[in-house]
Write a protein that holds these residues in place. Sequence first.
Motif, mmCIF file in Angstrom:
data_model
loop_
_atom_site.group_PDB
_atom_site.id
_atom_site.type_symbol
_atom_site.label_atom_id
_atom_site.label_comp_id
_atom_site.label_asym_id
_atom_site.label_seq_id
_atom_site.Cartn_x
_atom_site.Cartn_y
_atom_site.Cartn_z
ATOM 1 N N LYS A 1 0.832 -1.204 0.000
ATOM 2 C CA LYS A 1 0.000 0.000 0.000
ATOM 3 C C LYS A 1 0.869 1.258 0.000
ATOM 4 O O LYS A 1 0.507 2.272 -0.599
ATOM 5 C CB LYS A 1 -0.926 -0.010 1.211
ATOM 6 N N VAL A 2 2.006 1.180 0.676
ATOM 7 C CA VAL A 2 2.955 2.292 0.688
ATOM 8 C C VAL A 2 4.156 1.881 -0.159
ATOM 9 O O VAL A 2 4.920 0.997 0.231
ATOM 10 C CB VAL A 2 3.402 2.636 2.118
ATOM 11 N N PRO A 3 4.352 2.500 -1.339
ATOM 12 C CA PRO A 3 5.473 2.100 -2.218
ATOM 13 C C PRO A 3 6.819 2.308 -1.539
ATOM 14 O O PRO A 3 6.985 3.194 -0.695
ATOM 15 C CB PRO A 3 5.311 3.035 -3.427
ATOM 16 N N ARG A 4 7.781 1.485 -1.909
ATOM 17 C CA ARG A 4 9.132 1.663 -1.399
ATOM 18 C C ARG A 4 9.717 2.965 -1.943
ATOM 19 O O ARG A 4 9.570 3.258 -3.127
ATOM 20 C CB ARG A 4 9.991 0.480 -1.808
ATOM 21 N N PRO A 5 10.384 3.751 -1.104
ATOM 22 C CA PRO A 5 10.928 5.034 -1.580
ATOM 23 C C PRO A 5 11.937 4.810 -2.702
ATOM 24 O O PRO A 5 12.815 3.951 -2.596
ATOM 25 C CB PRO A 5 11.613 5.605 -0.338
ATOM 26 N N PRO A 6 11.838 5.575 -3.780
ATOM 27 C CA PRO A 6 12.809 5.430 -4.866
ATOM 28 C C PRO A 6 14.174 5.986 -4.478
ATOM 29 O O PRO A 6 14.279 6.972 -3.741
ATOM 30 C CB PRO A 6 12.184 6.231 -6.014
ATOM 31 N N ILE A 7 15.222 5.344 -4.977
ATOM 32 C CA ILE A 7 16.602 5.736 -4.691
ATOM 33 C C ILE A 7 17.008 6.880 -5.621
ATOM 34 O O ILE A 7 16.872 6.762 -6.841
ATOM 35 C CB ILE A 7 17.549 4.539 -4.897
ATOM 36 N N PRO A 8 17.512 8.001 -5.098
ATOM 37 C CA PRO A 8 17.936 9.109 -5.968
ATOM 38 C C PRO A 8 19.132 8.715 -6.827
ATOM 39 O O PRO A 8 20.118 8.157 -6.325
ATOM 40 C CB PRO A 8 18.314 10.221 -4.982
ATOM 41 N N SER A 9 19.064 8.998 -8.111
ATOM 42 C CA SER A 9 20.164 8.680 -9.015
ATOM 43 C C SER A 9 20.192 9.671 -10.175
ATOM 44 O O SER A 9 19.239 10.418 -10.384
ATOM 45 C CB SER A 9 20.039 7.243 -9.550
ATOM 46 N N SER A 10 21.294 9.659 -10.918
ATOM 47 C CA SER A 10 21.484 10.546 -12.061
ATOM 48 C C SER A 10 22.024 9.750 -13.231
ATOM 49 O O SER A 10 22.744 8.766 -13.037
ATOM 50 C CB SER A 10 22.467 11.671 -11.743
ATOM 51 N N SER A 11 21.708 10.191 -14.436
ATOM 52 C CA SER A 11 22.269 9.605 -15.651
ATOM 53 C C SER A 11 22.573 10.707 -16.651
ATOM 54 O O SER A 11 21.919 11.758 -16.642
ATOM 55 C CB SER A 11 21.320 8.588 -16.286
ATOM 56 N N VAL A 12 23.554 10.443 -17.531
ATOM 57 C CA VAL A 12 23.975 11.441 -18.520
ATOM 58 C C VAL A 12 23.889 10.876 -19.928
ATOM 59 O O VAL A 12 24.438 9.807 -20.204
ATOM 60 C CB VAL A 12 25.425 11.913 -18.253
ATOM 61 N N ARG B 1 13.196 0.625 -6.843
ATOM 62 C CA ARG B 1 12.748 1.866 -7.472
ATOM 63 C C ARG B 1 13.856 2.922 -7.455
ATOM 64 O O ARG B 1 14.679 2.981 -6.546
ATOM 65 C CB ARG B 1 11.506 2.414 -6.766
ATOM 66 N N PHE B 2 13.848 3.783 -8.489
ATOM 67 C CA PHE B 2 14.785 4.893 -8.593
ATOM 68 C C PHE B 2 14.028 6.158 -8.975
ATOM 69 O O PHE B 2 12.999 6.100 -9.664
ATOM 70 C CB PHE B 2 15.849 4.611 -9.661
ATOM 71 N N THR B 3 14.525 7.293 -8.540
ATOM 72 C CA THR B 3 14.099 8.580 -9.068
ATOM 73 C C THR B 3 15.333 9.168 -9.736
ATOM 74 O O THR B 3 16.275 9.616 -9.072
ATOM 75 C CB THR B 3 13.529 9.517 -7.965
ATOM 76 N N THR B 4 15.349 9.112 -11.059
ATOM 77 C CA THR B 4 16.566 9.384 -11.829
ATOM 78 C C THR B 4 16.449 10.678 -12.614
ATOM 79 O O THR B 4 15.567 10.827 -13.466
ATOM 80 C CB THR B 4 16.860 8.222 -12.801
ATOM 81 N N GLN B 5 17.367 11.595 -12.333
ATOM 82 C CA GLN B 5 17.460 12.827 -13.107
ATOM 83 C C GLN B 5 18.345 12.571 -14.318
ATOM 84 O O GLN B 5 19.511 12.209 -14.177
ATOM 85 C CB GLN B 5 18.041 13.953 -12.262
ATOM 86 N N MET B 6 17.775 12.745 -15.511
ATOM 87 C CA MET B 6 18.530 12.589 -16.748
ATOM 88 C C MET B 6 19.094 13.946 -17.173
ATOM 89 O O MET B 6 18.418 14.979 -17.049
ATOM 90 C CB MET B 6 17.639 12.041 -17.859
ATOM 91 N N TYR B 7 20.325 13.924 -17.691
ATOM 92 C CA TYR B 7 20.964 15.136 -18.194
ATOM 93 C C TYR B 7 21.519 14.887 -19.595
ATOM 94 O O TYR B 7 21.876 13.757 -19.947
ATOM 95 C CB TYR B 7 22.125 15.564 -17.295
ATOM 96 N N LEU B 8 21.621 15.964 -20.345
ATOM 97 C CA LEU B 8 22.290 15.965 -21.644
ATOM 98 C C LEU B 8 23.577 16.758 -21.498
ATOM 99 O O LEU B 8 23.595 17.828 -20.877
ATOM 100 C CB LEU B 8 21.376 16.618 -22.681
ATOM 101 N N TYR B 9 24.679 16.228 -22.043
ATOM 102 C CA TYR B 9 25.959 16.935 -21.973
ATOM 103 C C TYR B 9 26.633 16.835 -23.334
ATOM 104 O O TYR B 9 26.837 15.737 -23.856
ATOM 105 C CB TYR B 9 26.865 16.336 -20.904
ATOM 106 N N PHE B 10 27.002 17.995 -23.883
ATOM 107 C CA PHE B 10 27.680 18.043 -25.179
ATOM 108 C C PHE B 10 29.185 18.180 -24.966
ATOM 109 O O PHE B 10 29.648 19.185 -24.429
ATOM 110 C CB PHE B 10 27.188 19.246 -26.003
ATOM 111 N N LEU B 11 29.944 17.187 -25.398
ATOM 112 C CA LEU B 11 31.395 17.332 -25.428
ATOM 113 C C LEU B 11 31.778 18.327 -26.516
ATOM 114 O O LEU B 11 31.031 18.497 -27.494
ATOM 115 C CB LEU B 11 32.052 15.973 -25.684
#
Length: 375
Positions: free
Chosen positions: A15-26, A160-170
């Motif tokens: 009934k109460v979802p497991r908290p998502p783990i904070p993460s990042s991707s590029v 579960r994850f809460t993932t912030q996606m980023y764009l990076y231009f070399l």
Amino acid sequence: MSRPEDHQPLKNPPKVPRPPIPSSSVLLVSPSNQILLLHRVRTSSSFASAHVFPGGALSAEHDGEIPAVDSLARHEDGKAYRLAAIRETFEESGILLAKNKTTGRLFTEIGDQEREEGRKAVHSGKIMFLDWLGKVGAVADTDALIPLTRWITPANVPKRFTTQMYLYFLPLPTSPSSSSSSPLPPSSPASPISTTLDPDEIIIPTPTPDGGIEHTAARFLPAAKWLALARAARILLFPPQFFLLHLLAPYLARSSTSPTSPLPPPAALQAERDALLKFLNEPAVYDGEREASWADAAISPRPVVGLPGYGDVGQGATVLGLEWAGPEVERQGKGRRGVKGWVVVARFAREGPREVEVVRREEVVVGGRGGGGKL
């Protein structure tokens, strides 16, 4: 060790979802406008055997204070998310998204041995990432990260994850002569992504896996090529990676077929990037309503309807709607949402999603091809 059930919906979700783990991707864009993906090991704790963007969980030691579970900032772009994105990219691929403290240029004034030693030391926790950057005279290039959606694992999935996606231009090649030469093969650890005779050219190290700890391969390819490999069942892409590559494919590396394809002139490469940024900065309109901006969109995929026999995806296909932001963001009451104009169609096998495709919502027919109405 990763288990298939870690990524499959629970029959009886709590009934109460497991908290998502904070993460990042590029989504790391090479000087030739190709995208870096890493092949995760079969025993990985998440996305086992899949191809993924570099990234991982936030670390309070390396990245600073992580927003609390009940904080409004938990699912928003922030300093810790940005530092984690740069640190994880370095740990996982060896490419350092940092600036020289003196010149402000991309930091590449470091030898292969010193870079690899630092990479391993940071990965193992022997030195803090910011301390190592200061030691070599660099600063994390957090300002160059462009937010590109947040993905929150559905509430009925165990891990579960809460993932912030980023764009990076070399950086692009600085002269037509350098961009007209072919990069060396990525299989050579010592070869750069681009070669040049210009003394001002920035040489990007070839991405390398982390020795089999989490990844077995690291490679730049055009977004369209990655999608083609997934459609041919030669690689495994999860819906977030497939969807974001689908967004980039019409704009980047359109003339490339492999890492060794001749590069277009720098002006043409920049035009591709400009066209992509224009698309990302102009939210689409679906059914008379403006979609969320790509920077602010929060997406928690959830099934819309099963479509047996839809298109070429075979039996047991699932349509994932992308408009919901998930229970955590919804509770914040800020009106954030995902995007309604697209859906992801996939067949979920034991090893993960197969036969994935992105479809415009109005093209999906409820009940399979030729039957029912539109979604």
